[in-house]
Design an enzyme around this catalytic site. Sequence first.
Site: not given
Ligand code: PS7
Ligand code: MN
Length: 348
Positions: A265, A148, A195, A205
Amino acid sequence: PKTKYNYSNDKARERLYHHLNMTSRSFAAVIQDLDEELKDAICLFYLVLRGLDTIEDDMTIDLETKIPVLNTFHEIIYQKGWTFTKNGPNEKDRQLLVEFDVIIEGFLKLKPAYQTIIADITKRMGNGMAHYATAGIHVNTTADYDEYCHYVAGLVGLGLSEMFSACGFESLVVAKRKDLSNSMGLFLQKTNITRDYLEDLRDDRRFWPKEIWGLYAEKMEDLVKPENCDKAKQCLSHMVWNAMGHIKDVLEYLEMIKNPSCFKFCAIPQVMAIATLNMLHNNYKIFTHENIKIRKGETVWLMKESDNIDKVAAIFRLYAREINKKSDPLDPHFVNIGVACGEIEQIC
Ligand code: PS7
Ligand code: MN
Ligand code: MN
Ligand code: MN
Ligand code: MN
Ligand code: MN
């Protein structure tokens, strides 16, 4: 000189950054500090996935509506004018989807190479989200938990690494290391899931794997019962220890990243995650209070300090020591966590 793909001074571009600032706390700043070549591509990568996640997260949308949208979102991002108004009135980022035509317009102006990376990751993530949103499908085993988290975060790491290599800022090796890229996402996502125990449970969920919580309670929601306080804390240490398993990969990944704006970043969300994990460790509050966060001043310090691998390694060592200090010798994961903390001192 204005190129086909550069649309500075465009009103629509302003609107994109408005949406970025509205939908993210920590990512808005680091994305805007990226070099021009990647800024719009990564901003749109973020906004596309934020849109997808806003559909995944909304438990008021029935599955007949939700699943097809998740499965076809990689096609939707090519459909000029598409918007989505079926989110519940209280869904956090509903306005992003109400104005999603703006995101699509921006996406279609990106270089085709970036569009292809975003669409491919969106397709795989949407399909994975749809699978886990299906009635009767749950995060049971720790393998499911890793799967997941791969869908919703590891894939983001894979896509970002591809962008770093494609634009020439980083070596082609970065995109090849899918294992390390995946771990970058898993460490963030597992910290988030640990968290958000209460918040997610309130929405019905469940992302903590049954293979873990089942060792401490009959039902996942039983962990919040005051009489299960000790078991709940043991379960929490198990989750914290599981997340710590990705730290070695995170530091190995960050060691490869040479471009200063890419480095910050990548590094800032990871140091925020280790600081958050430290705050969660042995902290019963996660079972009684939603949305516990690290202090604002701590965030400011972490963002300022995370500009090279030696400083980031020092931050990880600092938090590893803090985590170790807070461990309870009576906790079943006391030794495991001690070993994991010791390993962090070894690698960097
Ligand atoms: C493209 C920057 C830097 C190699 C929106 C950044 C949910 C933790 O589970 O809503 O719904 O509670 O709090 C970001 C790796 C992804 C992972 C991911 C896209 C790092 C949609 C972030 C971020 C890879 C799917 C938190 C993943 O959201 O979560 C960009 C390198 C998005 C990264 C989701 C989660 C972000 C997350 P939830 P949240
Ligand atoms: Mn989500
Ligand atoms: Mn979310
Ligand atoms: Mn929610
Ligand atoms: Mn969450
Ligand atoms: Mn594992």
